[in-house]
Design an enzyme around this catalytic site. Structure first.
Site, PDB file in Angstrom:
ATOM      1  N   GLU A 263       0.843  -1.197   0.000  1.00 58.36           N
ATOM      2  CA  GLU A 263       0.000   0.000   0.000  1.00 58.36           C
ATOM      3  C   GLU A 263       0.876   1.244   0.000  1.00 58.36           C
ATOM      4  OE1 GLU A 263      -2.800  -0.110   3.217  1.00 58.36           O
ATOM      5  OE2 GLU A 263      -3.716  -1.971   2.560  1.00 58.36           O
ATOM      6  N   HIS A 281      -8.286   0.987   1.901  1.00 58.01           N
ATOM      7  CA  HIS A 281      -8.036   0.902   3.355  1.00 58.01           C
ATOM      8  C   HIS A 281      -8.973   1.850   4.113  1.00 58.01           C
ATOM      9  CE1 HIS A 281      -4.691  -0.515   6.251  1.00 58.01           C
ATOM     10  NE2 HIS A 281      -5.804  -0.326   6.926  1.00 58.01           N
TER      11      HIS A 281
END
Length: 531
Positions: A263, A281
């Site tokens: 990420e 997220h």
């Protein structure tokens, strides 16, 4: 002087005000965390650092933070903090695991609905002016079996919500007792059984060596055909490439992912596959959760800086404010016992055994252990504290064992520590009297009652006449005032010890005089932090 806290990420005004209301000086710089060089330049002025995910706490930041005592992460994930480096520096790392539990659980449930009914794809199709009603045939959640991997705080909420949706819930969690499973209304199963039975699988475990790729290619292939998989926990729990292949083959009917192995996720094998719902997220991304974790981290940090209470620390046992009040004298005693051993031991320590007797055995032994080990280690490195000491002991290969027992003697509670080296064992015991003052009550198996002072002189000798006179005369001749004098012996004519509480450290010339009398086997200045 009031503690100083730096907030280097965006926190709510209410959280900032909590620090101020508690008398803590706050420097609110919500964009500073993005500038690692500037952060390293200023961090040395602060006792606490409050962050979200933008600030990266690296070893370089910590090296520049000599006064830093606590880092508070408003949220669960602490991947942006080097916890090992923080522990070595003696800095407590806290997170807020409960502030976004409901939000994350709700996101997992939402992802299940989205995947079951193909809502994102159907929405995009309808926005595009199509009316593909027959294309988006979904499935009901009612009556389906949900496999929950990890039935802790968030997983437990998911179980509860799923049962409300009339789903059958099976849970895999090595720490879930049968009694707790029965209370939750879920069936406790092993992982292989969960994989073979579940229509939906949702993950709610942290990323550890044990859980990494828990849904590996091999385990994914054990799943029921048509299964749908949800991950709103941590990237790295699922082999994303293997899952992509099973989605393409039709073995897996759909997936909902809020977290990814890398990420920010700009590319991923799951992207652009049919019936895969992806979000960036967002598990904790609700107004309520962001406010909750901000307020929680401010309260936790303020409590620690002002009272010593430790909550939700990742590298230190938790100690409530109530425990801190009751345990304060015992934590101080633990430090004194460890300090005595550390100052008396010149060779490498192999093992430490700590015995807790009576009332103290019911207290938070993890915190007491940390204090005692820190007391020992401070003789090697004065910068060691309760956070860093267990890590240093582990690095040195020291074996630590703890024993607790019911009251066995005259004292309501006491602590005894025994240390082993290649050459000998050394032990000391202590208690806390009703006045709240720690006392040494046994050294080398010899019973004593010694008040603990900042400066002390310890001697051992054969039990013969003249010891008291020699010690008193020598101290007087050298201008050393004795505040308290404690003696003990194993038996008449046996081994004897003396502990003198003196107003200042005994000077080398006085120690030399005592040595030259030939009466003493051991003479040592000791110093204790009694502030």
């Amino acid at each position: 002087m009031a503690p100083k806290v730096l907030i280097s990420d965006k926190l709510s005004d209410a959280a900032v005000q909590i620090f101020r209301d508690r008398g803590i000086e706050v420097d609110f710089q919500p964009d500073l965390g993005k500038d690692k060089d500037k952060l390293a330049e200023v961090i040395g002025d602060y006792d606490g650092l409050a962050i979200r995910s933008a600030t990266k706490v690296t070893p370089t930041i910590l090296e520049n933070a000599p006064n830093l005592k606590v880092i508070g992460r408003a949220g669960i994930g602490t991947d942006n903090i080097d916890k090992e480096a923080a522990s070595k520096k003696g800095v407590i790392v806290m997170n807020t695991p409960f502030g976004n539990m409901i939000t994350t659980a709700e996101h997992a449930i939402a992802m299940m609905f989205a995947v079951a009914r193909q809502i994102p794809e159907a929405s995009a199709s309808t926005h595009a002016g199509k009316w593909e009603k027959s294309k988006f045939m979904g499935v009901e959640l009612t009556g389906k079996t949900l496999g929950v991997i990890g039935a802790g705080n968030i997983g437990g909420i998911v179980c509860d919500r799923a049962r409300g949706l009339r789903m059958k819930v099976v849970a895999y969690d090595p720490f879930l007792s049968q009694e707790k499973a029965d209370k939750m209304g879920v069936e406790k199963v092993e992982l292989d059984e969960l994989l073979s039975r579940a229509d939906f699988i949702t993950l709610h475990v942290p990323l550890t060596d044990q859980t990494k790729n828990i849904l590996s290619k091999e385990n994914l292939e054990k799943t029921k055909k048509g299964v749908r998989i949800i991950n709103c926990a941590r990237g790295g729990l699922v082999d994303e490439s293997a899952l992509a292949e099973l989605l393409k083959s039709g073995h897996v009917a759909g997936a909902g992912f809020d977290v990814f192995a890398e990420e920010p996720a700009k590319e991923n094998p799951l992207f652009n596959l049919p019936n895969v719902v992806c979000t960036p997220h967002l598990g904790a991304a609700t107004t309520e959760a962001q406010e909750n974790v901000a307020l929680q981290v401010a309260e936790q940090m303020a409590d620690y800086l002002l009272t010593g209470a430790v909550q939700n620390a990742l590298n230190m046992p938790s100690v409530t404010a109530e425990e801190a009040k009751v345990m304060g004298p015992w934590i101080k005693l633990s430090d004194h016992l460890g300090s005595f051993i550390g100052q008396m031991t010149d060779e490498a320590i192999k093992a430490i055994n700590i015995l807790y007797d009576g009332s103290v055995s019911e207290m938070n032994l993890e915190a007491l252990n940390c204090s005692l080990i820190a007391g020992i280690m401070k003789s090697i490195n004065p910068e060691v504290n309760m956070v860093s000491a267990p890590l240093i002991a582990k690095e040195r290969g020291i074996k630590i064992s703890t024993t607790r027992q019911a009251q066995s003697g005259a004292f309501e509670g006491y602590i005894k520590v025994t240390v082993a080296t290649d050459k000998r064992e050394r032990s000391i015991g202590g208690t806390v009297f009703s006045d709240g003052k720690p006392r040494f009550i046994q050294i080398k198996g010899i019973n004593i009652d010694a008040e603990i002072g900042r400066h002390m002189l310890y001697t051992t000798n054969e039990d013969v006449p003249g010891i008291i006179g020699t010690l008193g005369t020598t101290m007087g001749k050298n201008g050393v005032n004795i505040a308290n004098f404690t003696l003990g012996r194993s038996a008449a004519k046996g081994e004897a010890i003396a502990l003198l509480y003196v107003d200042e450290a005994v000077k080398p010339e006085a120690l030399k005089e005592l040595h030259e009398t030939g009466l003493f086997r051991q003479i040592r200045n000791l110093q204790f932090d009694v502030a």
